[in-house]
Design an enzyme around this catalytic site. Structure first.
Site, short mmCIF file in Angstrom:
data_model
loop_
_atom_site.label_atom_id
_atom_site.label_comp_id
_atom_site.label_asym_id
_atom_site.label_seq_id
_atom_site.Cartn_x
_atom_site.Cartn_y
_atom_site.Cartn_z
N CYS A 171 -22.95 -85.60 -31.31
CA CYS A 171 -22.60 -86.12 -29.99
C CYS A 171 -23.37 -87.39 -29.67
CB CYS A 171 -22.94 -85.08 -28.92
SG CYS A 171 -22.18 -83.49 -29.26
N ARG B 213 -21.03 -92.02 -35.04
CA ARG B 213 -21.76 -90.76 -35.15
C ARG B 213 -20.82 -89.59 -35.43
NH1 ARG B 213 -26.93 -90.94 -32.54
NH2 ARG B 213 -26.80 -88.73 -32.10
N TRP C 29 -18.88 -83.83 -30.49
CA TRP C 29 -18.54 -83.30 -31.82
C TRP C 29 -18.60 -81.78 -31.66
CZ3 TRP C 29 -20.87 -80.46 -35.84
CH2 TRP C 29 -20.28 -80.63 -37.11
N ASN D 122 -26.37 -82.98 -25.86
CA ASN D 122 -26.33 -83.00 -27.33
C ASN D 122 -27.28 -81.90 -27.79
OD1 ASN D 122 -26.26 -83.60 -30.02
ND2 ASN D 122 -27.26 -85.60 -29.86
N GLY D 123 -26.81 -81.01 -28.67
CA GLY D 123 -27.66 -79.92 -29.15
C GLY D 123 -26.96 -78.58 -28.99
N GLU E 162 -24.34 -88.39 -56.41
CA GLU E 162 -24.08 -89.22 -55.24
C GLU E 162 -22.67 -89.83 -55.33
OE1 GLU E 162 -25.13 -89.48 -52.44
OE2 GLU E 162 -24.48 -91.43 -51.69
N LYS F 158 -19.82 -89.29 -52.46
CA LYS F 158 -19.15 -90.42 -51.78
C LYS F 158 -17.64 -90.26 -51.84
CE LYS F 158 -21.53 -91.77 -49.78
NZ LYS F 158 -22.86 -91.35 -49.69
N GLU G 161 -16.34 -87.18 -49.61
CA GLU G 161 -16.47 -87.23 -48.15
C GLU G 161 -15.53 -88.23 -47.49
OE1 GLU G 161 -20.25 -88.49 -46.45
OE2 GLU G 161 -20.65 -89.70 -48.21
N HIS H 16 -19.50 -75.77 -71.24
CA HIS H 16 -19.91 -74.40 -70.92
C HIS H 16 -19.08 -73.82 -69.78
CE1 HIS H 16 -23.17 -74.58 -73.78
NE2 HIS H 16 -23.41 -75.81 -73.33
N LYS I 121 -22.62 -88.68 -38.33
CA LYS I 121 -23.61 -89.52 -39.01
C LYS I 121 -24.97 -88.86 -39.03
CE LYS I 121 -25.23 -93.16 -41.01
NZ LYS I 121 -24.97 -93.23 -42.46
O1 M6R Z 1 -30.06 -89.07 -41.65
P1 M6R Z 1 -30.27 -88.31 -42.92
O2 M6R Z 1 -30.55 -89.22 -44.08
O3 M6R Z 1 -31.30 -87.24 -42.80
O4 M6R Z 1 -28.89 -87.60 -43.21
C1 M6R Z 1 -28.77 -86.69 -44.26
C2 M6R Z 1 -27.32 -86.47 -44.62
O5 M6R Z 1 -26.62 -85.92 -43.53
C3 M6R Z 1 -26.65 -87.77 -45.03
O6 M6R Z 1 -27.33 -88.36 -46.09
C4 M6R Z 1 -25.18 -87.53 -45.45
O7 M6R Z 1 -25.12 -86.71 -46.57
C5 M6R Z 1 -24.53 -88.86 -45.72
N1 M6R Z 1 -24.14 -89.49 -44.49
C6 M6R Z 1 -23.36 -88.76 -46.62
O8 M6R Z 1 -22.89 -90.03 -46.97
#
Ligand code: M6R
Length: 603
Positions: A2, A27, A73, A97-98, A476, A480, A483, A499, A598
């Protein structure tokens, strides 16, 4: 998650709030709303499911100079207009938020059910404040704080206090600032960066009164609290697309400069130096083992760190997912170094894991991008990465600056623990300094990569394979792709495929194979032949200039001839662009992937 903004000042609140919400769209959210006070002592409310532009369409008041806005969110309750914030009960409007953990109990104990129209935990707090309100906002908020449990950043309007916003937080982030145009609160700086670069972190359990002429804060005992202002070294242009189609593409291109900004101030006489951060060599001397804690992409940067540190230091390095670590019995002692990695510095699981780690060791170090964030403040030491604001949900430049920091740390630990000679450390750092220009070269492959992704777009599955550092990196690459393009993607150690997973390789399945590590090169090539023989569509990333044989791959992306330890920086640019162009080719917005936020500030 949020986004929160509040403004009171001499300008029209509506536009400022809507613009701030637009800047926080990155976000992640599913509905938006705004409330403002009118001089006649009323609170006007506008909210809707959808985007900020949908909210803008129903906001017609440009008279008010005080209001609060929110992007939601969904956590408790579906995506509906009723569940959108602000929540108004009686003459109180609230954004949150929370998560309020005990909201069910509160509804029962204070008999609030007839006041509620939504399914949210947040509305319960609005109803509780309304019920307990005795004409003194600060006193009422204190009472409420003794009842609610959980994480929260609250922005509150009281109808009988036009022109004032009240707020309080626990764990969930919230910033404040006062400048010539008025006063602001927000979940992050992008919301008000066009007005000022100065801001302060609102301390937890401090009641904040935000007025046009200034911000007052008091703790639970009634003592005044002075804001501790910080200043960022970027401006509003860093949070804009600057001619790129998407923030993600812009941020991929910003990586060379982000790495230069991150490493250059920490290299003195060709060697790593953290003295500006107050971290002297003794800190690293007795380190017996390292635990790296993070989530998602930041955790993947940690995996690069593990691969390097174990290779050069020969001490055990564990990488732990923060949400797992915090519920385990940590195996740490006073010589264990715990490194938390986070772009936002607010990821709640990483923060909670850090708090647990501190019960075992004083050697906690965080790699964080956002200045003054919770993880940075709570670690014994912090090394800030200087990526600038990362707006796209899919992390790119934050990952490479975190990785570059692990290279500096490897050399520092190696020197201090006598595992690396000065000459070797200098050569290592020199290779690191060459990374940005090598990455620039890779960016020019974009047209070729875009073309290749036409094939990727047709598949529902993809595999990434590699060995050693390439395997660490491929995790990674897979994240990418999945997501932002919603293609199911998995990373496998190339030798592990047979395996089990090779059963999934069928005609046309894309396999992105990274083969940049000379000591295992021929092994990876054999693994590639195995998938190619089963019909996979193979994109090979390697330094080999002699790849002509199409029994190995369908497309070859050539890496520059850099030291094997440093190829990850060039390879990741390719993997990021594969994900980006695949997503865009499928018609998706890579900056705001579905269901994702985010900064993950709920558990
Ligand atoms: O703000 P942070 O680096 O702690 O966030 C951790 C993950 O939520 C973040 O790296 C997430 O996996 C990426 N946005 C994905 O691209």
């Amino acid at each position: 998650m949020c986004g929160i903004i509040g403004y009171t000042g001499s300008l029209g609140a509506s536009d400022i709030i809507l613009d701030g919400l637009t800047r926080m769209e990155y976000r992640g959210y599913d509905s938006a709303g705004m409330a403002y006070t009118t001089p006649s002592g009323k609170i006007a409310l506008r909210k809707t499911v959808g985007k900020v532009k949908d909210l803008r369409a129903i906001c017609d008041d440009d008279e008010s100079t005080c209001g609060i806005g929110h992007t939601r969110w969904a956590t408790h309750g579906g995506v509906t207009n009723a569940n959108a914030h602000p929540h108004k009960v009686g003459n109180v409007a609230l954004i949150h938020n929370g998560i309020i953990e005990n909201y069910h109990e509160i509804v029962k104990e204070y008999n609030l059910s007839s006041d509620l129209v939504s399914e949210t935990d947040s509305e319960v707090v609005a109803a509780l404040i309304n019920k307990l309100y005795d004409g003194d906002p600060t006193k009422t908020i204190k009472k409420v704080l003794s009842i609610i449990q959980g994480s929260f950043a609250l922005g509150i309007l009281f109808g009988d206090r036009p022109g004032s916003i009240y707020c309080v937080r626990n764990v969930s982030p919230m910033l404040g600032t006062h400048c010539k145009d008025g006063s602001f609160i927000a979940s992050d700086l992008t919301a008000f960066i066009q007005f000022t670069k100065r801001y302060f972190i609102i301390p937890e359990y401090t009641i904040v009164t935000v007025r046009k002429d200034g911000i007052l804060m008091e703790d639970l005992d009634g003592n005044n609290v002075e804001p501790e202002y910080l200043e960022v070294n970027w401006d509003v242009s860093a949070a804009e697309k600057d001619g790129y189609d998407h923030f993600m593409l812009k941020e991929i291109h910003e990586q060379p400069q982000s790495i230069i900004r991150t490493i250059t101030p920490r290299i003195k006489d060709g060697l790593p130096d953290f003295s500006d951060e107050g971290i002297d060599d003794d800190f690293f001397k007795n380190v017996s083992d390292i635990t790296i804690i993070a989530c998602g992409t930041a955790m993947h940067a940690g995996i690069i760190g593990r691969t390097l540190i174990q290779k050069y230091l020969k001490i055990p390095v564990t990488v732990t997912i923060a949400s797992e670590f915090r519920y385990e019995q940590p195996i740490l002692n006073e010589n264990s170094l715990v490194i938390t990695v986070s772009q936002s510095g607010e990821t709640i699981d990483t923060l909670a894991a850090l708090r647990l780690a501190k019960e075992y060791t004083n050697k906690t170090l965080s790699l964080v991008n956002v200045k003054g964030s919770s993880i940075a403040r709570e670690s014994n030491y912090v090394l800030y990465t200087h990526a600038g604001p990362e707006i796209a949900v899919a992390s790119t430049k934050a990952y490479t600056v975190q990785a570059s920091m692990f290279y500096l740390l490897t050399a520092k630990l190696g020197l201090v623990q006598n595992k690396m000679s000065v000459d070797d450390a200098k050569a290592f750092i020199k290779n690191l300094e060459a990374v940005p220009s090598m990455m620039e070269n890779m960016l020019s492959l974009d047209t070729h990569i875009k073309e290749l992704t036409k094939r990727m777009q047709q598949s529902n599955n993809a595999f990434f394979i590699g060995r050693g550092l390439d395997y660490s990196l491929s995790m990674e690459g897979a994240l990418k792709l999945k997501e932002i393009s919603y293609i199911h993607a998995e990373a496998y150690a190339a030798g592990e495929l047979k395996h089990g997973t090779i059963a999934l390789i069928t005609e046309g399945i894309p396999v992105i194979a990274i083969a940049s590590q000379q000591h295992v090169y021929s092994k990876v090539i054999s693994n590639i032949r195995e998938v190619k023989a089963r019909g996979a569509y193979v994109i090979l990333i390697s330094k080999d200039e002699n790849i002509t044989d199409n029994s190995i791959c369908d497309a070859h992306l050539r890496l520059p001839d850099v030291d094997d330890d440093f190829t990850m920086f060039e390879s990741i640019v390719i993997l990021q662009m594969i994900a980006y162009y695949t997503a865009v080719g499928k018609g998706f917005n890579p900056d705001q992937p579905r269901n994702l936020a985010k900064s993950v500030t709920v558990e």
